[in-house]
Design a protein around this motif. Structure first.
Motif, PDB file in Angstrom:
ATOM      1  N   GLU A 255      37.135  36.793  29.030  1.00  0.00           N
ATOM      2  CA  GLU A 255      37.845  35.305  27.882  1.00  0.00           C
ATOM      3  C   GLU A 255      38.640  36.238  27.439  1.00  0.00           C
ATOM      4  O   GLU A 255      40.232  36.462  27.385  1.00  0.00           O
TER       5      GLU A 255
ATOM      6  N   VAL B 251      40.605  38.170  28.780  1.00  0.00           N
ATOM      7  CA  VAL B 251      42.506  37.887  30.213  1.00  0.00           C
ATOM      8  C   VAL B 251      43.668  37.245  28.801  1.00  0.00           C
ATOM      9  O   VAL B 251      44.825  37.567  28.941  1.00  0.00           O
TER      10      VAL B 251
ATOM     11  N   SER C 190      44.982  33.269  34.926  1.00  0.00           N
ATOM     12  CA  SER C 190      43.754  32.075  35.412  1.00  0.00           C
ATOM     13  C   SER C 190      42.281  32.307  34.291  1.00  0.00           C
ATOM     14  O   SER C 190      42.191  33.347  33.638  1.00  0.00           O
TER      15      SER C 190
ATOM     16  N   PRO D 218      39.162  33.534  33.701  1.00  0.00           N
ATOM     17  CA  PRO D 218      38.219  33.898  34.676  1.00  0.00           C
ATOM     18  C   PRO D 218      37.083  34.022  35.336  1.00  0.00           C
ATOM     19  O   PRO D 218      36.482  33.319  34.729  1.00  0.00           O
TER      20      PRO D 218
ATOM     21  N   ALA E 228      39.885  37.808  37.854  1.00  0.00           N
ATOM     22  CA  ALA E 228      40.105  36.678  36.966  1.00  0.00           C
ATOM     23  C   ALA E 228      41.911  37.199  37.243  1.00  0.00           C
ATOM     24  O   ALA E 228      42.457  38.758  38.371  1.00  0.00           O
TER      25      ALA E 228
ATOM     26  N   CYS F  20      45.376  40.328  41.504  1.00  0.00           N
ATOM     27  CA  CYS F  20      43.351  40.122  40.926  1.00  0.00           C
ATOM     28  C   CYS F  20      43.104  41.390  40.025  1.00  0.00           C
ATOM     29  O   CYS F  20      43.417  41.953  40.433  1.00  0.00           O
TER      30      CYS F  20
END
Length: 140
Positions: free
Chosen positions: A14, A17, A76, A78, A88, A106
């Motif tokens: 988290e 990303v 996005s 993860p 992600a 990705c």
């Protein structure tokens, strides 16, 4: 993070990303490098030689960002597997040489106990113009 602190793969993914979304938009190489272990291995495309260590990764990022003017970056949420590997999707709109472009792909990442990426692999495709991938980004 203190040397003895541990971060689980979900927390690491988290953070990864979130920082990548902001860092790519700002071309903040230092913020991105802080996500990686010193001896990381990054594969930017399946058939390119990997970038080994933070110094090689830094050189690659600076080269990648050189001609790019980012207008929007999206990642996005993860997905994290039971083995701790995270994935992600991402979509980046930019201007390169005055022309609109979109990159979608990705990233797969594996983290150490401190939450630093030790191995990452990207799969991506670029297209002319500002586009959205078919469907929406997974879980976005």
């Amino acid at each position: 993070m203190p040397e003895t602190a541990q971060m689980d793969a979900r927390q690491a993914a988290e953070r990864f990303v979130r920082v990548w979304e902001r860092g790519w938009a700002a071309h903040d190489v230092e913020a991105l490098l802080a996500l990686y272990a010193e001896d990381c291995v990054h594969r930017s495309m399946p058939f390119r030689e990997p970038h080994r260590g933070r110094d090689e990764l830094a050189a690659y990022l600076r080269w990648s960002f050189e001609a790019e003017r980012v207008t929007d970056v999206r990642f996005s949420a993860p997905l994290v597997g039971p083995d701790g590997v995270a994935a992600a999707e991402f979509r980046v709109r930019s201007e390169e040489g005055g022309a609109a472009a979109t990159l979608a792909g990705c990233v797969f990442a594996r983290f150490d106990a401190r939450g630093l990426a030790v191995e990452t692999r990207d799969y991506w495709h670029s297209a002319d113009g500002h586009r959205e991938p078919a469907g929406r980004l997974f879980l976005l």
